[in-house]
Design a protein around this motif. Structure first.
Motif, PDB file in Angstrom:
ATOM      1  N   GLU A  12       0.870  -1.080   0.012  1.00 46.38           N
ATOM      2  CA  GLU A  12       0.364  -0.426   0.201  1.00 46.38           C
ATOM      3  C   GLU A  12       0.903   1.066  -0.533  1.00 46.38           C
ATOM      4  OE1 GLU A  12      -3.447  -0.239  -0.331  1.00 46.38           O
ATOM      5  OE2 GLU A  12      -3.374  -2.666  -0.850  1.00 46.38           O
ATOM      6  N   ASP A  26       1.704   6.601   2.148  1.00 46.74           N
ATOM      7  CA  ASP A  26       0.744   4.922   2.633  1.00 46.74           C
ATOM      8  C   ASP A  26      -0.635   5.192   1.563  1.00 46.74           C
ATOM      9  OD1 ASP A  26      -1.001   3.359   3.868  1.00 46.74           O
ATOM     10  OD2 ASP A  26       0.439   3.969   5.620  1.00 46.74           O
ATOM     11  N   ASN A  28      -3.418   3.780   2.747  1.00 50.64           N
ATOM     12  CA  ASN A  28      -4.449   3.861   3.471  1.00 50.64           C
ATOM     13  C   ASN A  28      -4.372   4.647   4.096  1.00 50.64           C
ATOM     14  OD1 ASN A  28      -4.858   1.166   2.773  1.00 50.64           O
ATOM     15  ND2 ASN A  28      -3.103  -0.027   4.582  1.00 50.64           N
ATOM     16  N   SER A  29      -3.476   5.604   4.273  1.00 57.34           N
ATOM     17  CA  SER A  29      -3.380   6.606   5.826  1.00 57.34           C
ATOM     18  C   SER A  29      -3.482   7.818   4.937  1.00 57.34           C
ATOM     19  CB  SER A  29      -2.587   6.296   6.794  1.00 57.34           C
ATOM     20  OG  SER A  29      -1.266   6.806   6.623  1.00 57.34           O
TER      21      SER A  29
END
Length: 94
Positions: A12, A26, A28-29
């Motif tokens: 990711e 990142d 995801n975040s």
């Protein structure tokens, strides 16, 4: 830190090198993480091998640094990027 460990990059994370430094995203975040020139070299070596012993040995050969200092710096960076979810560190043999 155990140099027999391996490091796996998160699928990711997207990385882009810019002027000798690397920016990591990142997905995801949606957080960014910046690496300086040495951090960029460590990231490259992790991508190539993932084996901490090989990363350490290569850095020791490429940079004028005391072995103990390199170990401390490598451990600090790995702790930071692992805490950020950018890598997973797999246990090695003691």
């Amino acid at each position: 830190m155990n140099l027999n460990q391996t490091v796996v990059l998160s699928p990711e994370v997207i990385s882009q090198e810019v002027s000798g430094e690397t920016v990591l995203l990142d997905l995801n975040s949606e957080n960014y993480f910046g690496l300086d020139e040495v951090g960029t070299r460590i990231w490259q070596l992790i991508q190539e091998t993932g084996e901490l012993q090989a990363v350490y040995d290569t850095l020791l050969a490429e940079y004028e640094v005391a072995p103990e200092q390199l170990l401390q710096d490598l451990e600090k960076l790995l702790t930071d990027i692992q805490a950020a979810g950018l890598v997973t560190i797999n246990p090695g043999q003691p």
